[in-house]
Design a protein around this motif. Structure first.
Motif, PDB file in Angstrom:
ATOM      1  N   THR A  53       7.785  -6.051  -9.693  1.00  0.00           N
ATOM      2  CA  THR A  53       6.357  -6.220  -9.219  1.00  0.00           C
ATOM      3  C   THR A  53       6.492  -6.184  -7.520  1.00  0.00           C
ATOM      4  OG1 THR A  53       6.736  -8.611  -9.384  1.00  0.00           O
ATOM      5  CG2 THR A  53       5.464  -7.346 -11.378  1.00  0.00           C
ATOM      6  N   TYR A  54       5.111  -6.072  -7.062  1.00  0.00           N
ATOM      7  CA  TYR A  54       4.994  -5.982  -5.624  1.00  0.00           C
ATOM      8  C   TYR A  54       3.890  -6.358  -5.071  1.00  0.00           C
ATOM      9  CZ  TYR A  54       8.653  -2.617  -6.701  1.00  0.00           C
ATOM     10  OH  TYR A  54       9.844  -1.766  -7.199  1.00  0.00           O
ATOM     11  N   TYR A  55       3.922  -7.129  -3.839  1.00  0.00           N
ATOM     12  CA  TYR A  55       2.607  -7.688  -3.481  1.00  0.00           C
ATOM     13  C   TYR A  55       2.496  -7.566  -2.160  1.00  0.00           C
ATOM     14  CZ  TYR A  55       2.585 -10.291  -8.202  1.00  0.00           C
ATOM     15  OH  TYR A  55       2.702 -10.599  -9.375  1.00  0.00           O
ATOM     16  N   GLU A  69      -7.018  -0.873   0.683  1.00  0.00           N
ATOM     17  CA  GLU A  69      -5.797  -1.402   0.985  1.00  0.00           C
ATOM     18  C   GLU A  69      -5.014  -1.874  -0.230  1.00  0.00           C
ATOM     19  OE1 GLU A  69      -5.973  -5.121   3.474  1.00  0.00           O
ATOM     20  OE2 GLU A  69      -7.069  -6.160   1.882  1.00  0.00           O
ATOM     21  N   PHE A  70      -3.611  -1.979  -0.169  1.00  0.00           N
ATOM     22  CA  PHE A  70      -2.717  -2.198  -1.280  1.00  0.00           C
ATOM     23  C   PHE A  70      -2.688  -3.719  -1.609  1.00  0.00           C
ATOM     24  CE2 PHE A  70       0.583  -2.184  -4.101  1.00  0.00           C
ATOM     25  CZ  PHE A  70       1.413  -3.252  -3.636  1.00  0.00           C
ATOM     26  N   VAL A  71      -2.876  -4.222  -2.820  1.00  0.00           N
ATOM     27  CA  VAL A  71      -2.865  -5.502  -3.112  1.00  0.00           C
ATOM     28  C   VAL A  71      -1.563  -5.983  -3.855  1.00  0.00           C
ATOM     29  CG1 VAL A  71      -3.982  -7.312  -4.703  1.00  0.00           C
ATOM     30  CG2 VAL A  71      -5.197  -5.771  -3.446  1.00  0.00           C
ATOM     31  N   SER A  72      -1.384  -5.075  -4.934  1.00  0.00           N
ATOM     32  CA  SER A  72      -0.107  -5.427  -5.902  1.00  0.00           C
ATOM     33  C   SER A  72       0.337  -4.130  -6.663  1.00  0.00           C
ATOM     34  CB  SER A  72      -0.446  -6.516  -6.773  1.00  0.00           C
ATOM     35  OG  SER A  72       0.684  -6.892  -7.716  1.00  0.00           O
ATOM     36  N   PRO A 117       5.967   2.633  -8.243  1.00  0.00           N
ATOM     37  CA  PRO A 117       4.879   1.738  -7.900  1.00  0.00           C
ATOM     38  C   PRO A 117       4.690   1.575  -6.378  1.00  0.00           C
ATOM     39  CG  PRO A 117       6.539   0.410  -8.799  1.00  0.00           C
ATOM     40  CD  PRO A 117       6.972   1.857  -9.052  1.00  0.00           C
ATOM     41  N   GLY A 118       4.080   2.626  -5.740  1.00  0.00           N
ATOM     42  CA  GLY A 118       3.959   2.582  -4.170  1.00  0.00           C
ATOM     43  C   GLY A 118       2.984   1.755  -3.712  1.00  0.00           C
ATOM     44  N   VAL A 119       2.739   1.715  -2.347  1.00  0.00           N
ATOM     45  CA  VAL A 119       1.865   0.953  -1.809  1.00  0.00           C
ATOM     46  C   VAL A 119       0.545   1.869  -0.989  1.00  0.00           C
ATOM     47  CG1 VAL A 119       3.593  -0.912  -1.290  1.00  0.00           C
ATOM     48  CG2 VAL A 119       3.158   0.718   0.351  1.00  0.00           C
ATOM     49  N   GLU A 120       0.983   3.089  -1.093  1.00  0.00           N
ATOM     50  CA  GLU A 120      -0.048   4.164  -0.386  1.00  0.00           C
ATOM     51  C   GLU A 120      -1.101   4.584  -1.560  1.00  0.00           C
ATOM     52  OE1 GLU A 120       0.011   4.386   2.723  1.00  0.00           O
ATOM     53  OE2 GLU A 120       1.825   3.417   3.208  1.00  0.00           O
ATOM     54  N   VAL A 121      -2.305   4.658  -0.940  1.00  0.00           N
ATOM     55  CA  VAL A 121      -3.247   5.191  -1.794  1.00  0.00           C
ATOM     56  C   VAL A 121      -2.880   6.342  -2.296  1.00  0.00           C
ATOM     57  CG1 VAL A 121      -5.761   6.130  -1.675  1.00  0.00           C
ATOM     58  CG2 VAL A 121      -5.182   4.145  -0.709  1.00  0.00           C
ATOM     59  N   ARG A 122      -2.372   7.413  -1.529  1.00  0.00           N
ATOM     60  CA  ARG A 122      -2.035   8.738  -1.900  1.00  0.00           C
ATOM     61  C   ARG A 122      -0.985   8.950  -2.971  1.00  0.00           C
ATOM     62  NH1 ARG A 122       2.769   9.770   0.789  1.00  0.00           N
ATOM     63  NH2 ARG A 122       3.189   8.284   2.561  1.00  0.00           N
TER      64      ARG A 122
END
Length: 123
Positions: free
Chosen positions: A58-60, A46-49, A103-108
Motif C-alpha cells: 500500500t502507498y499513501y 492528486e494521488f491519495v493512496s 500501483p503508481g502515483v501518477e494519473v497517467r
C-alpha cells in the motif's frame, strides 16, 4: 477493461470519518492495482493512496498518511478507503482508478476511472 463505481462520499464535520468504496465489474479484477485520487475545485487531480493487486503493498500521500487506510476484498471486487481525522483540506471529489501494472502515483499510469464521489468536510 474494468468498470469502476465509487460510493460513500458525503458531508462530515472536521475530525469525522468516511469510508469510500470502489466497486469493480469486469474480468479479473484481482489482477489490477487500484489507486485513489482526489480533485478539489480549481486544483489538479492528486494521488491519495494505492494498493497492489494482492493487497500486500500500500502507498499513501504524505498528506493522508496515518489518517487514511486502503484495503481491498477481491472476493467482493471492491477496494475501500477509510478516511479518519478528516479536515476541510480533504474536501474533494474522490476517484478510484485501476491499472494492470504497478500501483503508481501518477494519473497517467491508470487506464480505467470511476465517475467520482464527493467528500465535503465542514469546519
Amino acid at each position: 477493461q474494468v468498470q469502476l463505481v465509487e460510493s460513500g462520499g458525503g458531508l462530515v464535520q472536521a475530525g469525522g470519518s468516511l469510508r469510500l468504496s470502489c466497486a469493480a465489474s469486469g474480468r479479473s479484477f484481482s489482477r489490477y492495482a487500484v489507486g485513489w485520487f482526489r480533485q478539489a475545485p480549481g486544483k489538479e487531480r492528486e494521488f491519495v493512496s494505492a494498493i497492489s493487486w494482492s493487497g500486500d503493498r500500500t502507498y499513501y500521500a504524505d498528506s493522508v498518511k496515518d489518517r487514511f487506510t486502503i484495503t481491498r476484498d477481491n472476493a467482493k471486487n471492491t477496494v475501500y478507503l477509510q478516511m479518519n481525522s478528516l479536515n476541510p483540506d480533504d474536501t474533494a471529489t474522490y476517484y478510484c482508478a485501476a491499472t494492470n501494472t504497478y500501483p503508481g502515483v501518477e494519473v497517467r499510469e491508470y487506464h480505467s476511472w470511476g465517475q467520482g464521489t464527493q467528500a465535503t468536510v465542514s469546519s
